[in-house]
Design an enzyme around this catalytic site. Structure first.
Site, PDB file in Angstrom:
ATOM      1  N   HIS A  15       0.844  -1.192   0.000  1.00 52.88           N
ATOM      2  CA  HIS A  15       0.000   0.000   0.000  1.00 52.88           C
ATOM      3  C   HIS A  15       0.883   1.247   0.000  1.00 52.88           C
ATOM      4  CE1 HIS A  15      -2.900  -3.042   1.114  1.00 52.88           C
ATOM      5  NE2 HIS A  15      -3.875  -2.174   0.918  1.00 52.88           N
ATOM      6  N   GLU A  46      -0.968  -7.823   9.174  1.00 55.17           N
ATOM      7  CA  GLU A  46      -0.046  -7.436  10.254  1.00 55.17           C
ATOM      8  C   GLU A  46       1.352  -7.940   9.898  1.00 55.17           C
ATOM      9  OE1 GLU A  46       0.927  -5.715  13.766  1.00 55.17           O
ATOM     10  OE2 GLU A  46      -1.161  -5.849  13.066  1.00 55.17           O
ATOM     11  N   ASP A  75       9.430  -6.272   1.281  1.00 54.35           N
ATOM     12  CA  ASP A  75       9.627  -5.793   2.649  1.00 54.35           C
ATOM     13  C   ASP A  75      11.054  -5.291   2.710  1.00 54.35           C
ATOM     14  OD1 ASP A  75       8.104  -5.578   5.230  1.00 54.35           O
ATOM     15  OD2 ASP A  75      10.032  -6.312   5.931  1.00 54.35           O
ATOM     16  N   GLY A 157      10.680   7.720   2.105  1.00 49.07           N
ATOM     17  CA  GLY A 157      11.256   7.146   3.323  1.00 49.07           C
ATOM     18  C   GLY A 157      12.577   7.800   3.716  1.00 49.07           C
ATOM     19  N   TYR A 158      13.601   6.970   3.912  1.00 48.05           N
ATOM     20  CA  TYR A 158      14.898   7.425   4.426  1.00 48.05           C
ATOM     21  C   TYR A 158      15.854   7.869   3.308  1.00 48.05           C
ATOM     22  CZ  TYR A 158      13.215   5.160   8.696  1.00 48.05           C
ATOM     23  OH  TYR A 158      12.475   4.808   9.800  1.00 48.05           O
ATOM     24  N   LYS A 179      18.572   5.561  -9.206  1.00 46.37           N
ATOM     25  CA  LYS A 179      18.287   4.785  -7.985  1.00 46.37           C
ATOM     26  C   LYS A 179      17.608   3.464  -8.355  1.00 46.37           C
ATOM     27  CE  LYS A 179      15.645   4.185  -3.825  1.00 46.37           C
ATOM     28  NZ  LYS A 179      14.447   4.459  -3.052  1.00 46.37           N
ATOM     29  N   HIS A 184      18.793  -1.578  -3.614  1.00 45.48           N
ATOM     30  CA  HIS A 184      18.514  -2.867  -2.967  1.00 45.48           C
ATOM     31  C   HIS A 184      17.315  -3.548  -3.632  1.00 45.48           C
ATOM     32  CE1 HIS A 184      16.457   0.524  -1.277  1.00 45.48           C
ATOM     33  NE2 HIS A 184      15.635  -0.213  -0.548  1.00 45.48           N
TER      34      HIS A 184
HETATM   35  P1  IMP Z   1       7.715  -2.013   4.921  1.00 47.79           P
HETATM   36  O1  IMP Z   1       8.571  -2.851   4.025  1.00 47.79           O
HETATM   37  O2  IMP Z   1       6.361  -1.775   4.348  1.00 47.79           O
HETATM   38  O3  IMP Z   1       7.734  -2.475   6.322  1.00 47.79           O
HETATM   39  O4  IMP Z   1       8.322  -0.544   4.927  1.00 47.79           O
HETATM   40  C1  IMP Z   1       9.671  -0.354   4.743  1.00 47.79           C
HETATM   41  C2  IMP Z   1      10.060   1.060   5.087  1.00 47.79           C
HETATM   42  O5  IMP Z   1      11.485   1.104   4.883  1.00 47.79           O
HETATM   43  C3  IMP Z   1       9.494   2.103   4.150  1.00 47.79           C
HETATM   44  O6  IMP Z   1       8.336   2.687   4.638  1.00 47.79           O
HETATM   45  C4  IMP Z   1      10.637   3.109   4.111  1.00 47.79           C
HETATM   46  O7  IMP Z   1      10.594   3.887   5.228  1.00 47.79           O
HETATM   47  C5  IMP Z   1      11.878   2.267   4.270  1.00 47.79           C
HETATM   48  N1  IMP Z   1      12.441   1.996   2.939  1.00 47.79           N
HETATM   49  C6  IMP Z   1      12.427   0.827   2.258  1.00 47.79           C
HETATM   50  N2  IMP Z   1      12.997   0.965   1.056  1.00 47.79           N
HETATM   51  C7  IMP Z   1      13.341   2.268   0.978  1.00 47.79           C
HETATM   52  C8  IMP Z   1      13.953   3.026  -0.045  1.00 47.79           C
HETATM   53  O8  IMP Z   1      14.269   2.569  -1.157  1.00 47.79           O
HETATM   54  N3  IMP Z   1      14.161   4.306   0.239  1.00 47.79           N
HETATM   55  C9  IMP Z   1      13.825   4.880   1.438  1.00 47.79           C
HETATM   56  N4  IMP Z   1      13.236   4.222   2.404  1.00 47.79           N
HETATM   57  C10 IMP Z   1      13.000   2.911   2.185  1.00 47.79           C
END
Ligand code: IMP
Length: 200
Positions: A15, A46, A75, A157-158, A179, A184
């Site tokens: 999402h 969850e 993830d 994100g970061y 990018k 990754h």
């Molecule tokens: P989840 O996989 O939904 O638990 O969320 C992973 C979280 O990691 C994201 O909401 C981002 O905050 C961070 N994240 C994962 N991949 C990236 C990226 O490519 N750039 C920046 N933040 C990332």
């Protein structure tokens, strides 16, 4: 291993609009029609597994079983060496319910408390799942450093506090196409494409 046929529909089991954009971009040349879990109204499971691979698997299976279509879940997360790998699997949770990544990046900076160890990395687990429960998981990782203050408005994100090894720009400053080709997520996707998709 099972492969997706040309023209197949694939659910992107996320999402997160940033991930939908990157995954759709990476899959664009490979002849699959993508639809997001959000667009199908699928619930978000969850994420209670202890690692990236476990969370990717539970998200992919929930979307594949819920939709009756093959599904791909991501993830992923950001890790700082000075924080023992945190936030890691908790990367999304550090941003709180408002998904406030300014706050999450400030927490990384605050908890690092001026540490000389600026090593950091992004990890991505991708899981392909089929409605009958078969799954395949692929991992990708990119090493780099944490910078402060945040720089750049691209990505999500970061991204504004991460500079990949050998580079000068943060993921937030980098041309998104660059990018997407080196991240990754791209590394995990390269393996998923070899195993589960038809050649472009
Ligand atoms: P989840 O996989 O939904 O638990 O969320 C992973 C979280 O990691 C994201 O909401 C981002 O905050 C961070 N994240 C994962 N991949 C990236 C990226 O490519 N750039 C920046 N933040 C990332």
């Amino acid at each position: 291993m099972r492969r997706l046929s040309q023209g197949a529909r694939l659910v992107l089991a996320t999402h997160n609009p940033g991930k939908v954009r990157e995954l759709a971009d990476l899959l664009q040349p490979h002849g699959v029609e993508v639809v997001s879990a959000g667009a199908l109204g699928l619930p978000e499971p969850e994420e209670d597994a202890p690692d990236f691979a476990g969370n990717a698997r539970l998200k992919a299976l929930a979307a594949a079983i819920g939709s009756g279509l093959p599904a791909l879940a991501d993830d992923s997360g950001f890790s700082a060496a000075a924080l023992g790998g945190a936030p890691g699997v908790l990367s999304a949770r550090w941003a709180g319910p408002q998904k406030n990544f300014t706050m999450a990046m400030e927490r990384v900076h605050r908890e690092m408390a001026g540490s000389a160890d600026d090593r950091a990395w992004f990890t991505c687990a991708l899981c392909m799942a089929w409605p009958d429960g078969e799954t395949a998981t692929f991992l990708g990782r990119v090493e780099g450093t944490v910078v402060w203050p945040p720089r750049g408005a691209h990505g999500f994100g970061y991204d504004p506090i991460f500079v990949p090894l050998g580079g000068m720009r943060t993921y937030g400053e980098m041309d998104p196409a660059h990018k997407h080709a080196t991240s990754h997520r791209a590394r995990a996707m390269a393996q998923a494409l070899l195993s589960c998709f038809l050649p472009a």
